[in-house]
Scaffold this active site. Structure first.
Site, mmCIF file in Angstrom:
data_model
loop_
_atom_site.group_PDB
_atom_site.id
_atom_site.type_symbol
_atom_site.label_atom_id
_atom_site.label_comp_id
_atom_site.label_asym_id
_atom_site.label_seq_id
_atom_site.Cartn_x
_atom_site.Cartn_y
_atom_site.Cartn_z
ATOM 1 N N ASN A 54 0.827 -1.212 0.000
ATOM 2 C CA ASN A 54 0.000 0.000 0.000
ATOM 3 C C ASN A 54 0.859 1.259 0.000
ATOM 4 O O ASN A 54 0.369 2.353 0.271
ATOM 5 C CB ASN A 54 -0.900 0.035 1.241
ATOM 6 C CG ASN A 54 -1.856 -1.128 1.283
ATOM 7 O OD1 ASN A 54 -2.417 -1.517 0.258
ATOM 8 N ND2 ASN A 54 -2.026 -1.709 2.458
ATOM 9 N N HIS A 101 -14.375 -0.488 6.209
ATOM 10 C CA HIS A 101 -13.293 -1.280 6.799
ATOM 11 C C HIS A 101 -13.709 -1.960 8.111
ATOM 12 O O HIS A 101 -14.511 -1.419 8.870
ATOM 13 C CB HIS A 101 -12.109 -0.349 7.069
ATOM 14 C CG HIS A 101 -10.826 -1.043 7.375
ATOM 15 N ND1 HIS A 101 -10.333 -1.166 8.647
ATOM 16 C CD2 HIS A 101 -9.938 -1.657 6.568
ATOM 17 C CE1 HIS A 101 -9.172 -1.811 8.617
ATOM 18 N NE2 HIS A 101 -8.909 -2.117 7.359
ATOM 19 N N GLU A 129 -15.629 5.261 3.462
ATOM 20 C CA GLU A 129 -14.216 5.441 3.139
ATOM 21 C C GLU A 129 -14.092 6.394 1.964
ATOM 22 O O GLU A 129 -15.036 6.520 1.176
ATOM 23 C CB GLU A 129 -13.580 4.088 2.766
ATOM 24 C CG GLU A 129 -13.537 3.120 3.911
ATOM 25 C CD GLU A 129 -12.874 1.782 3.560
ATOM 26 O OE1 GLU A 129 -12.039 1.737 2.650
ATOM 27 O OE2 GLU A 129 -13.216 0.793 4.212
ATOM 28 N N SER A 188 -10.753 0.093 0.227
ATOM 29 C CA SER A 188 -9.477 -0.610 0.307
ATOM 30 C C SER A 188 -9.419 -1.859 -0.566
ATOM 31 O O SER A 188 -8.354 -2.213 -1.051
ATOM 32 C CB SER A 188 -9.169 -0.979 1.752
ATOM 33 O OG SER A 188 -10.232 -1.720 2.307
ATOM 34 N N ASP A 200 -13.092 7.779 6.383
ATOM 35 C CA ASP A 200 -11.791 7.139 6.580
ATOM 36 C C ASP A 200 -11.091 7.170 5.220
ATOM 37 O O ASP A 200 -11.493 6.470 4.297
ATOM 38 C CB ASP A 200 -12.037 5.701 7.063
ATOM 39 C CG ASP A 200 -10.764 4.862 7.111
ATOM 40 O OD1 ASP A 200 -9.714 5.328 6.632
ATOM 41 O OD2 ASP A 200 -10.836 3.728 7.621
ATOM 42 N N HIS A 236 -6.786 5.248 1.992
ATOM 43 C CA HIS A 236 -6.171 5.007 0.679
ATOM 44 C C HIS A 236 -6.203 6.226 -0.235
ATOM 45 O O HIS A 236 -5.745 6.159 -1.371
ATOM 46 C CB HIS A 236 -6.836 3.815 -0.001
ATOM 47 C CG HIS A 236 -6.660 2.560 0.782
ATOM 48 N ND1 HIS A 236 -5.553 1.764 0.673
ATOM 49 C CD2 HIS A 236 -7.434 2.002 1.741
ATOM 50 C CE1 HIS A 236 -5.662 0.753 1.517
ATOM 51 N NE2 HIS A 236 -6.790 0.875 2.174
ATOM 52 N N LYS A 279 -0.037 3.796 4.545
ATOM 53 C CA LYS A 279 -0.213 3.567 3.115
ATOM 54 C C LYS A 279 0.558 4.626 2.316
ATOM 55 O O LYS A 279 1.760 4.545 2.236
ATOM 56 C CB LYS A 279 -1.705 3.508 2.811
ATOM 57 C CG LYS A 279 -2.243 2.142 3.214
ATOM 58 C CD LYS A 279 -3.423 2.139 4.090
ATOM 59 C CE LYS A 279 -3.714 0.735 4.596
ATOM 60 N NZ LYS A 279 -4.846 0.685 5.508
HETATM 61 C C1 LIG Z 1 -5.521 0.005 6.498
HETATM 62 C C2 LIG Z 1 -6.827 0.606 6.858
HETATM 63 C C3 LIG Z 1 -7.131 0.965 8.177
HETATM 64 C C4 LIG Z 1 -6.217 0.633 9.305
HETATM 65 O O1 LIG Z 1 -5.158 1.483 9.362
HETATM 66 P P1 LIG Z 1 -3.824 1.023 10.123
HETATM 67 O O2 LIG Z 1 -3.105 2.285 10.347
HETATM 68 O O3 LIG Z 1 -3.144 0.084 9.194
HETATM 69 O O4 LIG Z 1 -4.274 0.355 11.378
HETATM 70 C C5 LIG Z 1 -8.295 1.624 8.421
HETATM 71 N N1 LIG Z 1 -9.174 1.893 7.432
HETATM 72 C C6 LIG Z 1 -8.929 1.531 6.161
HETATM 73 C C7 LIG Z 1 -9.922 1.853 5.123
HETATM 74 C C8 LIG Z 1 -7.760 0.862 5.844
HETATM 75 O O5 LIG Z 1 -7.545 0.461 4.602
#
Ligand SMILES: *Cc1c(COP(=O)(O)O)cnc(C)c1O
Length: 382
Positions: free
Chosen positions: A46, A132, A174, A178, A203, A206, A235
């Site tokens: 990522n 997520h 999101e 992801s 969130d 990405h 990421k």
């Molecule tokens: C990877 C991810 C997370 C978690 O983040 P980390 O910092 O790896 O714990 C949360 N939300 C989404 C959409 C993700 O892809």
């Protein structure tokens, strides 16, 4: 009792071709990966801009550790908060146009913390079906009611919001999904949320660093300012950690009441130094983002004739939906034999019957990497 339960669960996972393996990676390049002494072109990370290997980011972490030590030594409320934490929070807030930013050790922790802190008994959390696990788990473990709307369907969201609710409403989605790589229609989702007098949590794990002007992410790109924005640094930033962006009162509330912050060791100050350097690279990262976009276009143009479905994703995440677990694993192995590392993603990470190869592209890939992957895919398609 416990032992039998564990044995049964493990057997069921084996039977479903769902066993997950961890492999030791020797990682000193973004473009390539070495596993068990074997080198592959790498399409499963990522680290979209390649910042985990950026000399300035690595040097900042090293110098930070030399100055401030390896770890924070305590929770931020005891003695774990440094001027590096403060500086990073201030820069993030200013960059993203919020009053405040609060650092968390991971995106998982940030999502758990904010949902856990807000949701009470009468409330409802209305989440995209594909949100997520960290968001959905937090919501389903909270005293609030969790409702899920069809993926990226604002009409479905509106329908749920039209039902009367006794308490407060939190809508969750999101920026870039992801496992599918598609973007949420944030303007419509924000409008529906506002009409229902709710708050929106986006969130953007990405999207941050990758999309929008200066890499400010999906919300900036779509000109939407959610009440709560979570960005993660594992990421596009190439490091680790996360931040919650919000207004002053909400930040005070989280700071005062978040058990995830209060009862947990603060992020190492040296990591804040690395993140400050990564932020600078992201802000100056137009050339990296242009390279990434060119790789995405090259891949999509070449993949159009493949027999597997390729969702409409403009992001670095390009999933090929294969269907059954065994077929996805077999395709992943075929590609490995051809020198390309692409992990198969299976349920429950994705819905049943949609096991897939989650191909990720980065700014570090060369055109020949993309071409080699396409060639291997066409060979495997027969
Ligand atoms: C990877 C991810 C997370 C978690 O983040 P980390 O910092 O790896 O714990 C949360 N939300 C989404 C959409 C993700 O892809």
């Amino acid at each position: 009792m416990w032992a039998e339960r564990i044995t049964e669960a493990l057997q069921a996972r084996r039977d479903a071709e769902g066993w997950r393996y961890r492999r030791c990676v020797e990682q000193n390049s973004v473009r390539e990966i070495t596993l068990d002494g074997q080198r592959y072109r790498h399409f499963s990370g990522n680290d979209y801009l390649g910042l985990s290997q950026h000399p300035a980011v690595i040097a900042a972490w090293q110098q930070g550790a030399a100055q401030a030590g390896a770890g924070a030594g305590a929770s931020a409320y005891v003695t774990g908060y440094s001027r590096y934490h403060a500086e990073l929070e201030q820069q993030l807030a200013g960059w993203l146009g919020y009053s405040r930013a609060l650092l968390f050790i991971s995106g998982f922790a940030a999502n758990q913390a904010i949902v856990h802190l807000l949701a009470q008994k009468q409330d409802r959390i209305v989440a995209d079906k594909l949100a997520h696990a960290s968001l959905l788990d937090a919501a389903s473990h909270s005293p609030a009611t969790l409702r899920r709307f069809a993926h990226n369907q604002p009409a479905g969201l509106q329908k749920l919001l039209a039902q009367p609710g006794a308490g407060a409403t939190l809508v969750v989605t999101e920026g870039v999904f992801s496992m599918d790589g598609d973007s949420a229609p944030l303007a419509e989702i924000a409008a529906a949320t506002r009409a229902a007098d709710g708050w929106l949590l986006v969130d953007d794990a990405h999207g941050i660093g990758v999309s929008g002007e200066q890499g400010r992410g999906s919300c900036w790109q779509q000109q939407v300012k959610p009440e709560l924005l979570v960005v993660t640094f594992g990421k596009g930033f190439g490091v680790s950690g996360a931040a919650l962006l919000c207004d002053d009162a909400t930040a005070d509330y989280v700071e005062q009441f978040s058990r995830h912050l209060i009862y947990s060791t603060a992020m190492p100050p040296a990591q804040c130094c690395a993140l400050l350097a990564a932020l600078q690279q992201v802000q100056q990262g137009d050339a990296l983002r242009a390279r990434l976009r060119a790789n995405i276009s090259r891949f999509r143009a070449g993949a159009a004739q493949l027999p597997w479905s390729l969702p409409a994703s403009e992001s670095a995440i390009q999933p090929l939906i294969v269907g059954e677990n065994a077929a996805a694993l077999a395709l992943s192995q075929r590609l490995a034999q051809a020198g390309c590392w692409v992990s198969a993603i299976r349920p429950p990470t994705v819905p049943p019957g949609t096991a897939r190869l989650r191909i990720t592209l980065t700014a570090a890939h060369e055109p020949e990497d993309i071409d080699a992957l396409l060639e291997a895919l066409y060979d495997a398609a027969g």
